[in-house]
Design a protein around this motif. Structure first.
Motif, PDB file in Angstrom:
ATOM      1  N   ALA A 183      31.801  41.432  41.810  1.00  0.00           N
ATOM      2  CA  ALA A 183      31.761  42.964  41.177  1.00  0.00           C
ATOM      3  C   ALA A 183      32.778  44.183  41.416  1.00  0.00           C
ATOM      4  N   TYR A 184      32.543  44.063  43.046  1.00  0.00           N
ATOM      5  CA  TYR A 184      33.315  44.482  43.871  1.00  0.00           C
ATOM      6  C   TYR A 184      34.692  44.493  43.661  1.00  0.00           C
ATOM      7  N   GLN A 185      34.697  42.735  43.763  1.00  0.00           N
ATOM      8  CA  GLN A 185      36.233  42.579  43.586  1.00  0.00           C
ATOM      9  C   GLN A 185      37.284  42.593  42.979  1.00  0.00           C
ATOM     10  N   ALA A 186      35.480  42.894  41.198  1.00  0.00           N
ATOM     11  CA  ALA A 186      36.867  43.202  39.542  1.00  0.00           C
ATOM     12  C   ALA A 186      36.810  44.601  39.615  1.00  0.00           C
ATOM     13  N   GLN A 192      43.309  48.687  41.087  1.00  0.00           N
ATOM     14  CA  GLN A 192      44.741  48.249  41.235  1.00  0.00           C
ATOM     15  C   GLN A 192      45.938  48.076  40.388  1.00  0.00           C
ATOM     16  N   ILE A 193      44.674  47.609  39.253  1.00  0.00           N
ATOM     17  CA  ILE A 193      45.952  47.517  37.783  1.00  0.00           C
ATOM     18  C   ILE A 193      45.956  48.615  37.634  1.00  0.00           C
TER      19      ILE A 193
END
Length: 206
Positions: A183-186, A192-193
């Motif tokens: 979830a953190y990475q997502a 970033q996007i």
């Protein structure tokens, strides 16, 4: 041995009063045919209780005692029965057994206690009372064992419930950690996007 009649005297028996007072023996019973069916003179003089078919008559010390064939006479806790027809002057002596001569009467009485109702208000014998005691102890022991097993099972159940609430499940914690990491990475990817889109929009505006 000098008696001339057919009178006989039974073996003596004793009751509790024999132990509670001074020893009555020795004493003698002499038959006197002077009146009626005869009488017994007790020497030395002692109180005598005569029992004829359950009817008891007490004679004071020194008083002539009525003779009745088949009756029992008690003197100081010692009971004897007389039968037959003694002759005038026939004497019967009751003396302590200093020669050690005995029979099996006491052993027979002890043996009969096994089948005599003397416990629980006269409703149980030694044997039945012992069997009842063994059964009671066995039942109580089994009852305690069953209660102990039930208590042990309940304890394990409560301990399991407590562990489910307060204990740490490593597999569950590892799964949660992986889920939170993804979830953190997502979320980072989304940021970033978004940052890239914002920069693109700025460049287009220039």
């Amino acid at each position: 041995v000098g008696n001339k009649g057919s009178g006989k005297i039974s073996a003596g028996t004793v009751d509790a009063s024999f132990l509670n007072g001074p020893t009555a023996a020795p004493f003698s019973l002499t038959f006197n045919s002077g009146s009626g069916s005869g009488q017994l003179d007790v020497m030395p003089p002692k109180p005598v209780t005569m029992d004829v078919g359950g009817v008891k008559t007490t004679f004071a010390a020194g008083a002539p005692v009525t003779f009745s064939a088949g009756a029992s006479y008690t003197v100081g806790g010692i009971s004897i029965a007389m039968s037959g027809a003694p002759a005038n002057g026939d004497t019967f002596k009751v003396v302590p057994n200093t020669d050690g001569v005995g029979d099996t009467r006491n052993m027979g009485l002890l043996g009969s206690l096994q089948t005599t109702n003397i416990f629980n208000g006269g409703s149980a014998t030694y044997q039945s009372a012992y069997a009842e005691l063994v059964s009671l102890v066995g039942n109580k022991t089994r009852e305690v064992q069953v209660n102990a097993s039930a208590g042990d099972a309940l304890l394990k159940q409560v301990q399991g419930a407590a562990n489910n609430v307060s204990g740490v499940n490593l597999d569950e914690e590892a799964t949660n950690l992986l889920k939170y990491q993804q979830a953190y990475q997502a979320a980072g990817k989304v940021m970033q996007i978004a940052n890239t889109l914002f920069d693109t929009l700025l460049s287009i505006g220039r």
